[in-house]
Design a protein around this motif. Structure first.
Motif, PDB file in Angstrom:
ATOM      1  N   UNK A   1       0.830  -1.210   0.000  1.00  0.00           N
ATOM      2  CA  UNK A   1       0.000   0.000   0.000  1.00  0.00           C
ATOM      3  C   UNK A   1       0.865   1.262   0.000  1.00  0.00           C
ATOM      4  N   UNK A   2       1.912   1.248   0.809  1.00  0.00           N
ATOM      5  CA  UNK A   2       2.767   2.428   0.902  1.00  0.00           C
ATOM      6  C   UNK A   2       3.631   2.619  -0.348  1.00  0.00           C
ATOM      7  N   UNK A   3       3.773   1.551  -1.147  1.00  0.00           N
ATOM      8  CA  UNK A   3       4.599   1.621  -2.349  1.00  0.00           C
ATOM      9  C   UNK A   3       3.823   1.754  -3.641  1.00  0.00           C
ATOM     10  N   UNK A   4       2.503   1.996  -3.554  1.00  0.00           N
ATOM     11  CA  UNK A   4       1.730   2.236  -4.774  1.00  0.00           C
ATOM     12  C   UNK A   4       0.898   1.069  -5.265  1.00  0.00           C
TER      13      UNK A   4
ATOM     14  N   UNK B   1       0.702  -5.235  -7.646  1.00  0.00           N
ATOM     15  CA  UNK B   1       1.321  -5.835  -6.457  1.00  0.00           C
ATOM     16  C   UNK B   1       2.840  -5.666  -6.479  1.00  0.00           C
ATOM     17  N   UNK B   2       3.347  -4.729  -7.281  1.00  0.00           N
ATOM     18  CA  UNK B   2       4.793  -4.612  -7.488  1.00  0.00           C
ATOM     19  C   UNK B   2       5.561  -4.353  -6.202  1.00  0.00           C
TER      20      UNK B   2
ATOM     21  N   UNK C   1      -3.016   4.963  10.662  1.00  0.00           N
ATOM     22  CA  UNK C   1      -4.319   5.613  10.630  1.00  0.00           C
ATOM     23  C   UNK C   1      -4.468   6.482   9.389  1.00  0.00           C
ATOM     24  N   UNK C   2      -3.366   7.109   8.959  1.00  0.00           N
ATOM     25  CA  UNK C   2      -3.473   8.021   7.826  1.00  0.00           C
ATOM     26  C   UNK C   2      -3.689   7.305   6.491  1.00  0.00           C
ATOM     27  N   UNK C   3      -3.573   5.976   6.485  1.00  0.00           N
ATOM     28  CA  UNK C   3      -3.910   5.226   5.277  1.00  0.00           C
ATOM     29  C   UNK C   3      -5.421   5.054   5.114  1.00  0.00           C
ATOM     30  N   UNK C   4      -6.149   5.147   6.224  1.00  0.00           N
ATOM     31  CA  UNK C   4      -7.615   5.045   6.195  1.00  0.00           C
ATOM     32  C   UNK C   4      -8.091   3.749   5.537  1.00  0.00           C
ATOM     33  N   UNK C   5      -7.419   2.660   5.850  1.00  0.00           N
ATOM     34  CA  UNK C   5      -7.806   1.359   5.282  1.00  0.00           C
ATOM     35  C   UNK C   5      -8.978   0.804   6.074  1.00  0.00           C
ATOM     36  N   UNK C   6     -10.034   0.411   5.382  1.00  0.00           N
ATOM     37  CA  UNK C   6     -11.161  -0.247   6.028  1.00  0.00           C
ATOM     38  C   UNK C   6     -11.171  -1.715   5.670  1.00  0.00           C
TER      39      UNK C   6
END
Length: 381
Positions: free
Chosen positions: A177-180, A187-188, A339-344
Motif C-alpha cells: 500500500x505504501x509503495x503504490x 502488487x509490485x 491511521x493516515x492510510x484510512x484502510x477499512x
C-alpha cells in the motif's frame, strides 16, 4: 435475530478478522491436505452448474487432467469433463483459493498461509503460474502450459525445502500500500518486499522461479486475505463476508454466520480498458477467488493508493473507487496499518463492497488476458 444482535455478531467477526496475523508457513501438495473424490479438480468461485462451464475453465481443467495423467490429450480430457467423468468442485470448499481460471489438481503444490496466533484456519493457494504464454490462469489454451506445470512440480518441493521460518505477511501488505499497490491489480511493491525476505532463503528452482514470476506474491496475498476474513467465521448471526469468488458465470460469497453455505448471483464482467490485442473479444464475467482480497478491504477499495492503476482505469466506471469513500462500506480499521492510510477491512453483507478489481479474460477462451477493470459486486437483495 434482531438487528442489534446481528450488528454485535458482525462486529465480533470483525474483531476476529483484525486479530489474525497471516504468515506464509510452507508448501504442500493438494492431495496431502484435502480428501478429494477421485478425478476431482478445484475451480474458483461457487459451484458451477452442469453444462455451464466457461471455456477458460475448460481449457485449464483439460491441461490439469493431462498433467495428472487422467487423459492423454486435451481433447480426451475435455470430453471426459463435459461427460462428467471428471468432477469440478469449488476450491474454497476445501480451504483453497485459486486465481482467475486456474484449476487445481491433486498433484499440484500449494503455498500454506496460516495465522501466527493459531486462531484462524489456514488457507492454501497454488504457486503463481508466472507470465503468459505458459500461464494457465488466463484461460487460453497453449502448448507451453504442460511445461509450466512440470516446472511448478519442481518449484514446489524446492520451496517446501527452503522456506524455513514463517514469513509475516501484514508487513508485506503494508509495504504494498505504501509503495503504490492496491494489492490486487498492482502488487509490485508488495512483491519486492516479499522478494527481499525470500531470496536469501531460496536456492535452485525456487530462487530462479521467483525471478520468473513477477506477481508471485499475488497468490500469497489471496491466501492471507482468505485467512483474515475466514477468521471471522462461525459467529452465529454474523453478516460479515468470509469467502468470495466468481466462476465466470456466478459470483458467490459466504457469511460468518453460516460459513459453509454459498450465496450466489449472476457475475458481472469487469468494467475497464481493453488491451490492443482484444479485438472484439467479449469480457468473461467475474472469475477468480482473488475476490477475497476485495472482500477483505483491498483491491477496488484501495485503488487510491495505486496511481498507476487509477490512471489506467480513469474514465471507466465510477470515480468513487479513487477516493476514501471506497472504504466507507467496510467495518473498521486494522491496527497493522497507519491511521493516515484510512484502510477499512471486513464487509457486511448488508453493505457490500462496491466492486472487485479483476483481470478480464476472453470469454471464448482463445486470447486469454484481454483487459482489466472493476467488476461490480452484485447487488444483494
Amino acid at each position: 435475530m434482531d438487528s442489534i444482535k446481528q450488528e454485535q455478531a458482525t462486529r465480533q467477526s470483525f474483531e476476529r478478522l483484525i486479530a489474525v496475523e497471516p504468515q506464509l508457513e510452507g508448501c504442500v501438495q493438494l492431495a496431502s491436505i484435502a480428501a478429494l473424490p477421485a478425478r476431482t479438480l478445484l475451480h474458483a468461485g461457487p459451484r458451477l452448474r452442469r453444462g455451464e462451464v466457461p471455456a477458460p475453465i475448460l481449457n485449464t481443467a483439460a491441461a490439469a487432467a493431462v498433467f495428472e495423467g487422467w487423459a492423454d490429450t486435451r481433447e480426451e480430457a475435455l470430453a471426459a469433463i463435459v461427460a462428467g467423468d471428471m468432477a469440478l468442485e469449488p476450491a474454497q470448499d476445501y480451504g483453497v483459493v485459486t486465481p482467475l481460471a486456474f484449476v487445481v489438481s491433486p498433484s499440484m503444490w500449494l503455498l500454506r498461509v496460516g495465522d501466527a496466533r493459531g486462531a484462524a484456519a489456514a488457507r492454501y493457494t497454488p504457486i503463481n503460474d508466472g507470465p503468459p504464454p505458459g500461464a494457465l490462469r488466463f484461460g487460453a489454451k497453449h502448448p507451453e502450459q504442460g511445461a509450466r506445470l512440470a516446472l511448478l512440480s519442481k518449484v514446489g518441493p524446492a520451496l517446501a525445502r527452503d522456506l524455513g521460518a514463517p514469513v509475516a505477511l501484514l508487513a508485506v501488505l503494508r509495504a504494498g500500500l505504501e509503495g503504490g499497490d492496491d494489492l490486487h491489480g498492482r502488487v509490485s511493491a508488495a512483491n519486492q518486499a516479499f522478494y527481499d525476505v525470500l531470496t536469501p532463503r531460496l536456492t535452485g528452482e525456487g530462487r530462479a522461479y521467483l525471478d520468473l514470476a513477477n506477481q508471485f506474491v499475488l497468490n500469497v496475498i489471496m491466501a492471507a486475505c482468505a485467512v483474515m476474513i475466514g477468521g471471522g467465521g462461525g459467529v452465529g448471526g454474523s453478516n460479515m463476508v468470509v469467502a468470495a469468488g466468481g466462476n465466470g458465470v456466478d459470483f458467490g460469497w459466504k457469511l460468518a454466520g453460516d460459513p459453509e453455505a454459498w450465496h450466489t448471483m449472476p457475475a458481472a464482467a469487469p468494467v475497464g480498458p481493453r488491451f490492443p490485442a482484444a479485438g472484439d473479444s467479449v469480457f468473461l464475467p467475474a472469475i477468480g477467488d482473488s475476490a477475497v482480497i476485495d472482500a477483505c478491504g483491498f483491491g477496488a477499495a484501495a485503488l487510491r493508493y495505486a496511481p498507476e492503476m487509477m490512471e489506467a482505469l480513469r474514465g471507466h466506471g465510477a470515480d468513487v473507487y479513487f477516493t476514501a469513500a471506497a472504504s466507507a462500506p467496510f467495518l473498521g480499521a486494522h491496527p497493522a496499518f497507519p491511521v493516515d492510510l484510512h484502510v477499512g477491512l471486513g464487509i457486511d453483507r448488508a453493505s457490500p463492497a462496491r466492486g472487485v478489481m479483476l483481470a478480464a479474460l476472453d470469454a471464448a477462451g482463445e486470447k486469454g488476458l484481454i483487459g482489466r477493470g472493476v467488476s461490480p459486486w452484485p447487488t444483494v437483495a
